[in-house]
Motif scaffolding. Structure first.
Motif, mmCIF file in Angstrom:
data_model
loop_
_atom_site.group_PDB
_atom_site.id
_atom_site.type_symbol
_atom_site.label_atom_id
_atom_site.label_comp_id
_atom_site.label_asym_id
_atom_site.label_seq_id
_atom_site.Cartn_x
_atom_site.Cartn_y
_atom_site.Cartn_z
ATOM 1 N N VAL A 69 0.840 -1.204 0.000
ATOM 2 C CA VAL A 69 0.000 0.000 0.000
ATOM 3 C C VAL A 69 0.874 1.253 0.000
ATOM 4 C CG1 VAL A 69 -1.661 1.338 1.353
ATOM 5 C CG2 VAL A 69 -1.946 -1.138 1.121
ATOM 6 N N LEU A 70 1.939 1.232 0.799
ATOM 7 C CA LEU A 70 2.833 2.389 0.871
ATOM 8 C C LEU A 70 3.508 2.645 -0.477
ATOM 9 C CD1 LEU A 70 4.151 4.563 2.616
ATOM 10 C CD2 LEU A 70 5.915 2.890 3.236
ATOM 11 N N ILE A 71 3.986 1.603 -1.135
ATOM 12 C CA ILE A 71 4.623 1.746 -2.449
ATOM 13 C C ILE A 71 3.650 2.351 -3.447
ATOM 14 C CG2 ILE A 71 5.529 0.451 -4.415
ATOM 15 C CD1 ILE A 71 6.752 -1.506 -2.382
ATOM 16 N N THR A 72 2.427 1.837 -3.450
ATOM 17 C CA THR A 72 1.414 2.333 -4.387
ATOM 18 C C THR A 72 1.126 3.810 -4.167
ATOM 19 O OG1 THR A 72 0.404 0.125 -4.456
ATOM 20 C CG2 THR A 72 -0.933 1.977 -5.238
ATOM 21 N N LEU A 73 0.950 4.199 -2.912
ATOM 22 C CA LEU A 73 0.628 5.597 -2.605
ATOM 23 C C LEU A 73 1.797 6.529 -2.908
ATOM 24 C CD1 LEU A 73 -1.373 5.235 0.742
ATOM 25 C CD2 LEU A 73 -2.261 5.578 -1.581
ATOM 26 N N LEU A 74 3.018 6.079 -2.649
ATOM 27 C CA LEU A 74 4.186 6.919 -2.934
ATOM 28 C C LEU A 74 4.340 7.162 -4.436
ATOM 29 C CD1 LEU A 74 6.875 5.573 -0.422
ATOM 30 C CD2 LEU A 74 5.713 7.797 -0.386
ATOM 31 N N ILE A 75 4.166 6.123 -5.231
ATOM 32 C CA ILE A 75 4.266 6.289 -6.685
ATOM 33 C C ILE A 75 3.129 7.180 -7.193
ATOM 34 C CG2 ILE A 75 4.208 5.107 -8.916
ATOM 35 C CD1 ILE A 75 5.499 2.706 -7.577
ATOM 36 N N ALA A 76 1.921 6.975 -6.654
ATOM 37 C CA ALA A 76 0.783 7.802 -7.063
ATOM 38 C C ALA A 76 1.031 9.270 -6.709
ATOM 39 C CB ALA A 76 -0.495 7.299 -6.392
ATOM 40 N N LEU A 86 -5.281 13.554 -13.201
ATOM 41 C CA LEU A 86 -5.893 12.419 -12.526
ATOM 42 C C LEU A 86 -5.198 11.085 -12.799
ATOM 43 C CD1 LEU A 86 -9.708 13.198 -12.887
ATOM 44 C CD2 LEU A 86 -8.284 13.382 -10.845
ATOM 45 N N GLU A 87 -4.028 11.114 -13.429
ATOM 46 C CA GLU A 87 -3.337 9.861 -13.718
ATOM 47 C C GLU A 87 -2.877 9.153 -12.445
ATOM 48 O OE1 GLU A 87 -2.883 8.118 -16.724
ATOM 49 O OE2 GLU A 87 -4.521 9.512 -17.102
ATOM 50 N N TRP A 88 -2.732 9.881 -11.352
ATOM 51 C CA TRP A 88 -2.409 9.227 -10.079
ATOM 52 C C TRP A 88 -3.542 8.285 -9.661
ATOM 53 C CZ3 TRP A 88 -5.607 9.698 -5.880
ATOM 54 C CH2 TRP A 88 -6.553 10.725 -5.925
ATOM 55 N N LEU A 89 -4.770 8.696 -9.913
ATOM 56 C CA LEU A 89 -5.924 7.852 -9.609
ATOM 57 C C LEU A 89 -5.975 6.662 -10.557
ATOM 58 C CD1 LEU A 89 -8.478 7.474 -7.922
ATOM 59 C CD2 LEU A 89 -9.688 8.922 -9.567
#
Length: 270
Positions: A69-76, A86-89
């Motif tokens: 989850v942390l990796i996903t949120l950091l990259i986003a 909105l590409e982070w979403l």
């Protein structure tokens, strides 16, 4: 600019694939395939070396639920900082559906993990009944697929997907090497994760196309409305013109009756 709606295959294809994976899990469990697959895990744990062991440890703990989850949120967050759109979403959606595809099947199949007591030196042994499919492998399919779809240019995506597939294979190998999964678990995880990526991308492209169409309709309606005269303004203009016409007629009538005369005098007036 109007965008084309995605193919309907993206809506029914992934659920069909997951249904096949679910049926496959039931068949593998009923056939007790673990008796054959455990030999692979035993051989791997008996012949460990430093590089595969380091990879297995990194995958086991780096792709665990919390760090994942942390990796996903950091990259986003990085995508948002760079692109401010909105590409982070988009990235989160693809990654989430990749993992979710396996998470839905796991409790239904309820397959036992490899027996750690039969393995020589398992790196990441597990003792639960959530072996099929591999969640780590499915998450890697979602993560790497999202990176390609969001960050790689369209003309380079064939190479990007090839590298992503290689990464998923390495993660799957690492999970078998660590003694946490059977080979069939990781294969099912890769397929399920890819189906989740397909479904998530279809949803995203459908939303974008629908949003673009709504914007186009709104813009066209605004342009049409601005091109047509406002009824109230048109009526006021007509009233204004009529009033001036009446005023001009009245002035002309007064001039004919007693107002100043201009022009040449007639013979009688002389």
């Amino acid at each position: 600019m109007f965008m084309q709606f995605p193919s309907k295959k993206g809506f029914w294809g992934p659920p069909l694939i997951l249904a096949v994976m679910l049926l496959t899990g039931f068949l593998i469990k009923a056939a007790q395939l673990y008796k054959t697959e455990i030999e692979v895990s035993i051989w791997l744990t008996e012949n460990q070396s430093s590089v595969p062991s380091a990879l297995s440890w990194l995958v086991a703990y780096g792709f665990a639920p919390g760090p994942a989850v942390l990796i996903t949120l950091l990259i986003a967050f990085g995508i948002w900082l760079i692109r401010r759109d909105l590409e982070w979403l988009h990235f989160i959606l693809i990654t989430l559906f990749g993992w979710l595809a396996a998470a839905l099947i796991k409790p239904l199949v309820d397959r036992a993990r490899p027996d750690a007591s039969l393995l020589t030196t398992p790196i990441h042994p597990q003792d639960n009944f959530l072996s099929f499919p591999s969640g780590h492998t499915a998450f890697s399919a979602g993560l790497f697929g999202a990176i390609v779809l969001v960050l790689v240019a369209r003309e380079n995506r064939k190479l990007g997907f090839a590298l992503a597939a290689l990464g998923v294979i390495l993660v799957g190998f690492a999970r078998v090497y660590a003694g946490a999964h059977y080979p069939s678990d990781t294969m099912a995880g890769a397929i399920s994760g890819a189906a989740g990526v397909w479904f998530g991308e279809t949803l995203w492209q459908y939303w974008r196309a629908k949003h673009a169409l709504e914007v186009k309709r709104t813009t066209d309606g605004t342009n049409t409305a601005s091109a047509e005269p406002n009824p109230m303004e048109a009526r006021n203009a007509r009233d204004y013109s009529t009033g001036h016409a009446l005023a001009d007629g009245s002035n002309n009538e007064q001039t004919g009756r007693g107002g100043p005369k201009t022009g040449t005098l007639s013979a009688d007036e002389k």
